[in-house]
Design a protein around this motif. Structure first.
Motif, PDB file in Angstrom:
ATOM      1  N   TYR A  47       0.545  -1.229  -0.096  1.00  0.00           N
ATOM      2  CA  TYR A  47       0.043  -0.246   0.142  1.00  0.00           C
ATOM      3  C   TYR A  47       1.099   1.350   0.200  1.00  0.00           C
ATOM      4  O   TYR A  47      -0.160   2.391  -0.920  1.00  0.00           O
ATOM      5  CB  TYR A  47      -0.935   0.042   1.392  1.00  0.00           C
ATOM      6  CG  TYR A  47      -2.125  -0.940   1.110  1.00  0.00           C
ATOM      7  CD1 TYR A  47      -3.594  -0.631   0.474  1.00  0.00           C
ATOM      8  CD2 TYR A  47      -1.790  -2.474   1.640  1.00  0.00           C
ATOM      9  CE1 TYR A  47      -4.298  -1.359   0.423  1.00  0.00           C
ATOM     10  CE2 TYR A  47      -3.280  -3.892   1.655  1.00  0.00           C
ATOM     11  CZ  TYR A  47      -4.257  -2.273   0.557  1.00  0.00           C
ATOM     12  OH  TYR A  47      -5.734  -3.037   1.176  1.00  0.00           O
ATOM     13  N   PHE A  48       1.894   1.327   0.741  1.00  0.00           N
ATOM     14  CA  PHE A  48       3.262   2.804   0.895  1.00  0.00           C
ATOM     15  C   PHE A  48       4.295   2.865   0.361  1.00  0.00           C
ATOM     16  O   PHE A  48       5.052   3.472   1.056  1.00  0.00           O
ATOM     17  CB  PHE A  48       2.665   2.482   2.503  1.00  0.00           C
ATOM     18  CG  PHE A  48       1.029   2.670   3.388  1.00  0.00           C
ATOM     19  CD1 PHE A  48       0.521   3.444   3.311  1.00  0.00           C
ATOM     20  CD2 PHE A  48       1.485   1.537   3.892  1.00  0.00           C
ATOM     21  CE1 PHE A  48      -1.161   3.267   3.776  1.00  0.00           C
ATOM     22  CE2 PHE A  48      -0.125   1.769   4.090  1.00  0.00           C
ATOM     23  CZ  PHE A  48      -0.921   2.958   4.442  1.00  0.00           C
ATOM     24  N   SER A  49       4.215   1.766  -0.744  1.00  0.00           N
ATOM     25  CA  SER A  49       5.528   1.986  -1.378  1.00  0.00           C
ATOM     26  C   SER A  49       5.380   1.740  -2.838  1.00  0.00           C
ATOM     27  O   SER A  49       4.425   1.798  -3.351  1.00  0.00           O
ATOM     28  CB  SER A  49       6.385   0.745  -0.941  1.00  0.00           C
ATOM     29  OG  SER A  49       7.626   0.706  -1.667  1.00  0.00           O
ATOM     30  N   LEU A  97      -7.415   8.334  11.382  1.00  0.00           N
ATOM     31  CA  LEU A  97      -6.525   8.509  10.470  1.00  0.00           C
ATOM     32  C   LEU A  97      -5.985   7.004  10.738  1.00  0.00           C
ATOM     33  O   LEU A  97      -5.726   5.748  10.230  1.00  0.00           O
ATOM     34  CB  LEU A  97      -5.657   9.064  10.431  1.00  0.00           C
ATOM     35  CG  LEU A  97      -4.955   8.751   8.817  1.00  0.00           C
ATOM     36  CD1 LEU A  97      -5.831   9.063   7.380  1.00  0.00           C
ATOM     37  CD2 LEU A  97      -3.831  10.246   8.626  1.00  0.00           C
ATOM     38  N   GLN A  98      -5.616   6.670  12.049  1.00  0.00           N
ATOM     39  CA  GLN A  98      -4.829   5.246  12.369  1.00  0.00           C
ATOM     40  C   GLN A  98      -5.927   4.377  12.798  1.00  0.00           C
ATOM     41  O   GLN A  98      -5.155   2.818  11.927  1.00  0.00           O
ATOM     42  CB  GLN A  98      -4.543   6.092  14.129  1.00  0.00           C
ATOM     43  CG  GLN A  98      -3.559   3.964  14.261  1.00  0.00           C
ATOM     44  CD  GLN A  98      -2.292   4.174  13.325  1.00  0.00           C
ATOM     45  OE1 GLN A  98      -1.644   4.789  12.843  1.00  0.00           O
ATOM     46  NE2 GLN A  98      -2.002   2.410  13.222  1.00  0.00           N
ATOM     47  N   TYR A  99      -6.847   4.380  12.759  1.00  0.00           N
ATOM     48  CA  TYR A  99      -7.741   3.308  13.227  1.00  0.00           C
ATOM     49  C   TYR A  99      -8.123   2.779  11.400  1.00  0.00           C
ATOM     50  O   TYR A  99      -8.009   1.511  11.432  1.00  0.00           O
ATOM     51  CB  TYR A  99      -9.195   3.836  13.747  1.00  0.00           C
ATOM     52  CG  TYR A  99     -10.659   2.903  13.365  1.00  0.00           C
ATOM     53  CD1 TYR A  99     -10.439   1.937  14.522  1.00  0.00           C
ATOM     54  CD2 TYR A  99     -11.131   3.511  12.107  1.00  0.00           C
ATOM     55  CE1 TYR A  99     -11.183   0.777  14.619  1.00  0.00           C
ATOM     56  CE2 TYR A  99     -12.245   2.392  12.366  1.00  0.00           C
ATOM     57  CZ  TYR A  99     -12.134   0.909  13.313  1.00  0.00           C
ATOM     58  OH  TYR A  99     -13.699   0.324  14.030  1.00  0.00           O
ATOM     59  N   PHE A 100      -8.318   3.866  10.821  1.00  0.00           N
ATOM     60  CA  PHE A 100      -8.915   4.004   8.851  1.00  0.00           C
ATOM     61  C   PHE A 100      -6.930   2.689   8.358  1.00  0.00           C
ATOM     62  O   PHE A 100      -7.556   1.385   7.616  1.00  0.00           O
ATOM     63  CB  PHE A 100      -8.253   5.048   8.093  1.00  0.00           C
ATOM     64  CG  PHE A 100      -9.009   4.858   6.999  1.00  0.00           C
ATOM     65  CD1 PHE A 100      -9.754   4.208   6.597  1.00  0.00           C
ATOM     66  CD2 PHE A 100      -7.947   4.533   6.047  1.00  0.00           C
ATOM     67  CE1 PHE A 100     -10.490   4.132   5.190  1.00  0.00           C
ATOM     68  CE2 PHE A 100      -7.996   4.507   4.363  1.00  0.00           C
ATOM     69  CZ  PHE A 100      -9.119   4.268   3.940  1.00  0.00           C
ATOM     70  N   PHE A 101      -6.334   3.262   8.350  1.00  0.00           N
ATOM     71  CA  PHE A 101      -4.888   2.118   8.309  1.00  0.00           C
ATOM     72  C   PHE A 101      -5.136   0.982   8.963  1.00  0.00           C
ATOM     73  O   PHE A 101      -4.580  -0.230   8.405  1.00  0.00           O
ATOM     74  CB  PHE A 101      -3.432   2.624   8.555  1.00  0.00           C
ATOM     75  CG  PHE A 101      -3.369   4.298   7.470  1.00  0.00           C
ATOM     76  CD1 PHE A 101      -3.935   3.921   6.286  1.00  0.00           C
ATOM     77  CD2 PHE A 101      -2.805   5.114   8.173  1.00  0.00           C
ATOM     78  CE1 PHE A 101      -3.291   5.548   5.287  1.00  0.00           C
ATOM     79  CE2 PHE A 101      -2.029   6.548   7.650  1.00  0.00           C
ATOM     80  CZ  PHE A 101      -3.184   6.667   6.026  1.00  0.00           C
ATOM     81  N   THR A 102      -5.339   1.435  10.471  1.00  0.00           N
ATOM     82  CA  THR A 102      -4.657  -0.088  11.118  1.00  0.00           C
ATOM     83  C   THR A 102      -6.419  -1.833  10.281  1.00  0.00           C
ATOM     84  O   THR A 102      -5.721  -2.610  10.125  1.00  0.00           O
ATOM     85  CB  THR A 102      -5.437  -0.285  12.133  1.00  0.00           C
ATOM     86  OG1 THR A 102      -4.278   0.869  12.873  1.00  0.00           O
ATOM     87  CG2 THR A 102      -5.322  -1.548  13.112  1.00  0.00           C
ATOM     88  N   VAL A 103      -7.712  -0.907   9.811  1.00  0.00           N
ATOM     89  CA  VAL A 103      -8.298  -1.777   9.928  1.00  0.00           C
ATOM     90  C   VAL A 103      -8.732  -1.756   7.861  1.00  0.00           C
ATOM     91  O   VAL A 103      -8.050  -3.454   7.802  1.00  0.00           O
ATOM     92  CB  VAL A 103     -10.005  -1.038   9.617  1.00  0.00           C
ATOM     93  CG1 VAL A 103     -11.489  -1.859   8.727  1.00  0.00           C
ATOM     94  CG2 VAL A 103     -10.050  -0.917  11.542  1.00  0.00           C
ATOM     95  N   GLY A 104      -7.727  -1.177   7.707  1.00  0.00           N
ATOM     96  CA  GLY A 104      -7.426  -1.312   5.985  1.00  0.00           C
ATOM     97  C   GLY A 104      -6.687  -2.413   5.950  1.00  0.00           C
ATOM     98  O   GLY A 104      -6.456  -2.930   4.932  1.00  0.00           O
ATOM     99  N   THR A 105      -5.446  -2.768   6.637  1.00  0.00           N
ATOM    100  CA  THR A 105      -4.255  -3.647   6.687  1.00  0.00           C
ATOM    101  C   THR A 105      -4.357  -4.517   7.017  1.00  0.00           C
ATOM    102  O   THR A 105      -3.746  -5.349   7.127  1.00  0.00           O
ATOM    103  CB  THR A 105      -3.132  -3.137   6.711  1.00  0.00           C
ATOM    104  OG1 THR A 105      -3.131  -1.973   8.118  1.00  0.00           O
ATOM    105  CG2 THR A 105      -2.753  -1.806   5.916  1.00  0.00           C
ATOM    106  N   THR A 106      -5.430  -4.750   7.522  1.00  0.00           N
ATOM    107  CA  THR A 106      -5.969  -5.898   8.711  1.00  0.00           C
ATOM    108  C   THR A 106      -6.402  -6.720   7.315  1.00  0.00           C
ATOM    109  O   THR A 106      -7.193  -6.620   6.706  1.00  0.00           O
ATOM    110  CB  THR A 106      -6.777  -6.391   9.190  1.00  0.00           C
ATOM    111  OG1 THR A 106      -5.845  -5.789  10.842  1.00  0.00           O
ATOM    112  CG2 THR A 106      -6.914  -6.669  10.104  1.00  0.00           C
ATOM    113  N   PRO A 107      -6.159  -8.338   7.247  1.00  0.00           N
ATOM    114  CA  PRO A 107      -6.557  -9.486   6.542  1.00  0.00           C
ATOM    115  C   PRO A 107      -8.131  -9.259   7.259  1.00  0.00           C
ATOM    116  O   PRO A 107      -8.819  -9.749   8.300  1.00  0.00           O
ATOM    117  CB  PRO A 107      -6.103 -11.239   6.842  1.00  0.00           C
ATOM    118  CG  PRO A 107      -4.825 -10.247   7.373  1.00  0.00           C
ATOM    119  CD  PRO A 107      -4.679  -8.790   7.833  1.00  0.00           C
TER     120      PRO A 107
END
Length: 303
Positions: free
Chosen positions: A137-139, A228-238
């Motif tokens: 996602y971030f590279s 935003l941290q919640y969004f990134f955490t949920v989005g990158t969780t399987p």
């Protein structure tokens, strides 16, 4: 017999040595980047869904009452694992000693030990997931399969530094993938600790040092970052774990994450090194360059 099993049957004297990381490794280049924090949340969420880790964290961790302090200490420790030189091994030993007494008994009477081989290894296995997910996602440059394997072997070395039992280490990245999928499908479970963690990162509690009259200002400043941290955490969780936790994630959310990730992946590489790396990582990298310059001058001295 797999390589992992073969290693487990070797005597301690024949096992690969512990050694710190240095320049030239993928760990050295990537772990200290500020983008590390974007998938650190989902990595910790995976840890809180492992039953033994959840039980121990529930009883002993301060993440509910000191979220920022807990996060700062965790990030600093991870930076030490990679950039601490010989002190990296001291840090690993310190953590093992600290966790040796962190045991718990859950509501069903099941006893859990922080240093049980599986849970102890799982913490580092989540680093493999976080790195590959972060790259996704971030590279701006996607990892090749060979690069994933190379990184995986570096994590294997990190596991050796933490005295992880060889039986807990699949021999290759290709072996690790189905093993990891089996873990998230059949071993990880929804826990109150995981649910509490998601609440904590979404609504960052003010530190004790901040007076109550300033709490509204604190919430006004930190709420966007928490969301935003919640969004990134949920989005990158399987996805399978999002389903287990009952978390909503829409196609629109996925598109937004990919757009944000695209922007981050193309912005961070152009930031000054002092900004794009965490402080310990930056200072370690700067020190190594100074040492290299000194060595070059020593080699040029007249004799």
């Amino acid at each position: 017999m797999t390589a992992a099993v073969a290693l487990d049957q070797q005597s301690p004297g024949t096992r690969p040595e512990r050694r710190p990381f240095g320049p030239g490794s993928r760990m050295w280049e990537d772990t200290g980047l500020i983008t590390f924090s974007l998938t650190a949340g989902s990595a910790f969420l995976l840890q809180t869904m492992e039953p033994s880790i959840a039980a121990v964290v529930d009883e002993h961790s301060t993440f509910r009452t000191d979220a920022l302090g807990r996060a700062a200490r965790s990030i600093a420790s991870v930076m030490m694992w990679i950039y601490g030189g010989e002190e990296a091994l001291t840090e690993a030993d310190r953590l093992r000693k600290m966790h040796a007494t962190l045991n718990s008994t859950d509501a069903h009477g099941v006893k859990h030990r922080a240093l049980s081989s599986g849970p102890w290894a799982w913490v580092l296995h989540t680093a493999i997931f976080a790195f590959t997910e972060g790259n996704k996602y971030f590279s701006s440059e996607r990892l090749t399969e060979a690069e994933k394997e190379s990184y995986y072997q570096e994590v294997v070395q990190l596991m050796r530094n933490f005295s992880v039992a060889p039986k807990e280490i699949p021999p290759t990245y290709a072996d690790w993938l189905p093993w990891f999928e089996d873990q998230i499908e059949n071993h990880l479970v929804p826990t109150t600790v995981a649910e509490d963690y998601l609440k904590v990162i979404r609504n960052i509690a003010p530190p004790k040092q901040i007076p109550a009259p300033l709490h509204p200002a604190w919430r006004a400043v930190t709420t966007p970052f928490g969301r935003l941290q919640y969004f990134f955490t949920v989005g990158t969780t399987p996805p399978v774990l999002r389903d287990k936790l009952g978390l909503e994630w829409t196609a629109k959310d996925e598109r937004a994450l990919r757009v944000l990730g695209w922007a981050i992946g193309r912005t961070v590489p152009h930031l000054p090194e002092r900004v794009r790396y965490f402080p310990i990582a930056y200072e370690a990298r700067r020190l190594e360059r100074d040492r290299a310059r000194l060595r070059a001058m020593i080699n040029l001295r007249p004799i």
